[in-house]
Enzyme design. Structure first.
Site, PDB file in Angstrom:
ATOM      1  N   ASP A 270      -1.960  -2.248   0.445  1.00  0.00           N
ATOM      2  CA  ASP A 270      -0.324  -2.447   0.431  1.00  0.00           C
ATOM      3  C   ASP A 270       0.004  -1.462  -0.466  1.00  0.00           C
ATOM      4  OD1 ASP A 270       2.153  -3.608   0.118  1.00  0.00           O
ATOM      5  OD2 ASP A 270       1.392  -5.594  -0.245  1.00  0.00           O
TER       6      ASP A 270
HETATM    7  C1  NOJ Z   1       4.876  -3.975   0.218  1.00  0.00           C
HETATM    8  C2  NOJ Z   1       4.652  -5.467   0.849  1.00  0.00           C
HETATM    9  O1  NOJ Z   1       3.917  -6.260   0.185  1.00  0.00           O
HETATM   10  C3  NOJ Z   1       4.265  -5.181   2.143  1.00  0.00           C
HETATM   11  O2  NOJ Z   1       4.261  -6.550   2.822  1.00  0.00           O
HETATM   12  C4  NOJ Z   1       4.855  -4.290   2.908  1.00  0.00           C
HETATM   13  O3  NOJ Z   1       4.422  -4.106   4.337  1.00  0.00           O
HETATM   14  C5  NOJ Z   1       4.947  -2.916   2.152  1.00  0.00           C
HETATM   15  N1  NOJ Z   1       5.691  -3.100   0.875  1.00  0.00           N
HETATM   16  C6  NOJ Z   1       5.540  -1.816   2.955  1.00  0.00           C
HETATM   17  O4  NOJ Z   1       6.908  -1.914   2.815  1.00  0.00           O
END
Ligand code: NOJ
Length: 796
Positions: A270
């Site tokens: 993430d």
């Molecule tokens: C953080 C989020 O938790 C995740 O779901 C997302 O895909 C990424 N940011 C990218 O935006």
């Protein structure tokens, strides 16, 4: 193994109402195709130097054309990878659709529709040149009713969530786009989801402390389905797991995901969830996003040059580096993304910059900058979305023959959720959409953060109702008060003539980075409902909620509240979806993918918080012990004999369904005695030991529509394992089968539920394997977790 393409899925689903579980438990990866893709990846690897290899494993944050970017290597004709959020539409694009959210499509209990949505989503991502969709989300599972991101996923029940995840992955990948199933694992709350600073001291992220059995039977279960379905990527989560950051946790990444579940694709972090270089790489992390920065240092990266050094010094082996690259490249070749893939739509970057440039604190782009051409990828998806939104709407109450509406002359509409949006449609970025309640005026069709999208239009309930009135030549009139404070103050002087029915629209906002704070719908909802219910002259008030999921409904038993519809987050066609249900053009068939309690105190799990986060400098202070184990949602209500307001699996229809005959159980394992553990195999295939996916018994019932209109039933199978041979903490019953069956008035059909070995087993911690307990199983079939109509038994 064989490839399950779209045609096979759909035709199998159409052939028999019993096939959904069979189809969705087939392996989703074609082995021959995979081998050929691996050969192509290997050939490319031999041409790359170590820096180029490392470059394929870390994002380029400075390139904002996509949510995440893997750089091109023009020397070898590799165009790079474009990653976009996800999971219900392309987050920052224009001329793209906002689909129904996960919780809505989960509430359909309809694998065919779920597949259809995944496929359409994939088509849009492909059209915009995105190689990877950052979705589906099935973590959080929904352990905590107020979890800020539960709505992005499908259900708090792992079985339902697993089938929905599988169907979505298959749909997305059948359209040529890589699915990235997220967030693995234990990301059950947003509060302190990642590390933060308190008084200048770095404080670690929440640690989800989960025992091995619970991990397997609840939180990893739907990820196993995703792997079985062939998900090409998995995103590891922000949180810690039993005190280790999820993106550097050898046990769940290497041990469970890659070895036990046989996952062959790549693990992506993430955003800023990587906290080490060699350690994370050796623990199983393959790609660092968004790179090349870490949480605090905008020049450094845990991967990139750091990974090169780690390989050169021997801290990460050259084999592991190649393994990481192979895992990233094989999916690209597997889906044929090396051939004729659309270029990245230029508008994505601009849409983001434009929104930033006009938000209060941002830089500016000159007003006369020409708009880049955006590709319109919406095709005919509006019709699908309208249908999905209606199918994910759950009818919870319907008395005094309130619904469907029959030619009312006057409808009075109340509540801020009925209205058009009054602050633009830029949900992803606008400060106006700040939690906890979001914007004061306008229909809530989705939540905020990564899971939101940019609406190219939205149909509000009011707009759809007015269109309906216009099509009746205005023989029906629509009057409305959308200001909640006026409604709560019982000022109804503006409404005349007296309405035949009153509709109240309520909304509940939720967004990434923050957990919800209220069980009741937002904006003084209870006062609004009570006020309308005591005013409405016809004594018929219909309450519709657009919501992230669980709401308590203190007004549900009010006799003047004669109908309740939980419409979830239906996406851009919200108004049309609900009007289709209100007027009976679509017979409601959604069922709750969670439990609605009478009192919020009936739930047993809540957000973990420290008293004053800004003051707590103990790095290890955030410990969330999942002590309830397997007993979340309906399993907890069952174990403690708590009567819910509306139970898991509940949903009414405009017709009546019955089960006829009796439960029929047929062994299909073909053995005299079934082994306690699944027979061992040399190497686990995607999804784990293939023997876990073998059907042992088929349970058949007959479902009949005894009402006078056509509709879709959702018969559900709940299984109780032999009480005497299961460990403490085993739920009284768990969902292990369901189907969605369309029946004309008077029609009857057989429905069969295949029970696989995994469905009947529990995770034996000592043996580290799935154990099939001996004794008598009880099979309960009905139309919700509390509306059980028939029972049968299975002896093992
Ligand atoms: C953080 C989020 O938790 C995740 O779901 C997302 O895909 C990424 N940011 C990218 O935006």
């Amino acid at each position: 193994m064989h490839w399950t393409g779209a045609a096979a899925v759909i035709s199998a689903l159409l052939q028999a109402s019993c096939a959904s579980r069979d189809v969705f438990s087939d392996p989703g990866i074609n082995v021959d195709k995979w081998h050929s893709a691996t050969r192509k990846a290997n050939a490319l690897i031999t041409q790359l130097n170590i820096t180029e290899k490392a470059g394929l494993l870390t994002g380029n944050l400075l390139n904002l054309t996509c949510g995440g970017i893997i750089n091109a290597i023009p020397r070898v004709d590799f165009p790079g990878l474009c990653l976009q959020d996800g999971p219900a539409g392309i987050r920052t694009a224009d001329l793209a659709s906002v689909f129904t959210a996960g919780i809505s499509i989960g509430a359909t209990w309809d694998p065919e529709l779920i597949y259809e949505r995944g496929r359409a989503l994939g088509e849009e991502f492909r059209g915009k040149g995105a190689h990877v969709i950052l979705g589906p989300a099935t973590g959080p599972l929904g352990r905590i009713p107020l979890g800020g991101r539960n709505w992005e996923g499908f259900s708090v029940d792992p079985y339902l969530a697993g089938i929905a995840t599988s169907a979505t992955v298959r749909g997305i990948q059948d359209s040529g786009v890589q699915a990235c199933t997220k967030h693995y694992v234990g990301n059950e709350q947003e509060t302190q989801r990642t590390l933060g600073l308190a008084k200048g001291v770095s404080v670690d992220a929440i640690s989800s402390n989960i025992d091995d059995r619970t991990l397997h039977e609840l939180y990893i279960w739907p990820f196993a389905d995703a792997v079985r379905a062939g998900t090409l990527s998995i995103m590891c989560s922000y949180n810690r797991l039993n005190s280790t950051y999820a993106c550097e946790d050898d046990h769940t990444l290497n041990g469970i995901l890659k070895e036990e579940l046989g996952f062959k694709g790549y693990v992506m972090s993430d955003w800023f969830a990587t906290h080490s270089g060699a350690k994370a790489a050796n623990a199983g992390l393959d790609m660092n996003m968004p790179g090349p920065v870490d949480q605090y240092n905008f020049t450094n990266s845990y991967f990139g040059p750091n990974l090169v050094r780690a390989v050169q010094s021997g801290n990460v082996s050259a084999e592991r580096l190649d393994d990481m690259v192979r895992r990233v490249l094989t999916p690209y070749f597997y889906l044929g993304q090396d051939k004729d893939y659309p270029t990245i739509d230029p508008s994505g970057l601009f849409v983001t910059l434009a929104a930033l440039s006009y938000s209060p604190s941002a830089f500016s782009i000159p007003d006369d900058t020409p708009l880049p051409p955006a590709r319109d990828v919406r095709a005919d998806h509006a019709a699908l979305i309208r249908n999905h939104g209606a199918a994910g709407t759950v009818l919870l109450k319907n008395t005094k023959h309130t619904l469907p509406l029959k030619a009312p002359r006057t409808i009075a509409v109340f509540g801020n959720d009925a209205a058009d949006l009054s602050r633009g449609s830029a949900v992803p970025l606008g400060a106006a959409y700040a939690p906890p309640q979001g914007v004061p005026m306008g229909v809530q069709v989705m939540g905020g953060g990564a899971g939101s999208g940019r609406l190219s239009y939205v149909v509000s309930p009011l707009e759809a109702l007015r269109a309906r009135a216009a099509s009746s030549n205005h023989s029906m009139s629509i009057q409305y008060v959308t200001d909640n404070s006026v409604v709560a103050n019982a000022d109804f002087s503006g409404i005349y003539p007296f309405p035949d029915v009153c509709l109240v629209f309520l909304k509940t906002y939720a967004a990434e980075t923050i957990d919800r704070t209220s069980f009741e719908a937002d904006w003084n909802s209870t006062a609004v409902v009570n006020s309308v219910a005591s005013y409405c002259p016809s004594r018929k008030t219909v309450v519709v909620t657009h919501s992230a999921g669980i709401n308590t409904m203190p007004w549900a038993d009010n006799p003047n509240v004669t109908a309740i519809l939980a419409a979830h987050y239906p996406g851009q066609e919200a108004g049309n979806s609900i009007v289709d249900i209100l007027f009976g053009d679509v017979n409601p068939s959604g069922h709750l993918p969670y439990t609605i309690a009478r009192n919020e105190t009936d739930y047993n799990t809540e957000v973990f918080n420290v008293t004053d986060p800004a003051q707590v400098t103990d790095a290890a202070a955030w410990q969330s012990d999942f002590t309830e184990g397997l007993l979340i949602d309906y399993r907890h209500f069952d174990a403690n004999a708590i009567t819910p307001l509306y139970e898991f699996g509940f949903g009414l229809s405009y017709t009546i369904f019955e089960l006829t005959g009796k439960v029929n159980v047929r062994p299909v394992h073909g053995q005299r005695t079934i082994s306690v553990f699944p027979p061992k195999v040399k190497e686990n295939s995607p999804g784990g030991n293939p023997n876990l996916w073998k059907t042992l018994f088929a349970v058949t019932v007959k479902v009949r529509n005894t009402g006078d209109v056509a509709g879709s039933a959702v018969p559900q199978l709940y299984l109780s394992q032999p009480r005497s041979t299961v460990p403490a903490g085993t739920p009284m019953k768990v969902l292990r089968g369901f189907d969605k069956v369309y029946l004309k008035a008077g029609e009857e059909r057989n429905v069969s539920f295949p029970l696989m070995r995994r469905d009947m087993s529990f995770w034996d911690v000592g043996a580290s394997d799935w154990r099939l307990p001996r004794g008598e199983y009880i099979v309960r079939v009905g139309f919700s977790s509390r509306d059980i109509r028939m029972e049968g038994t299975i002896r093992v």
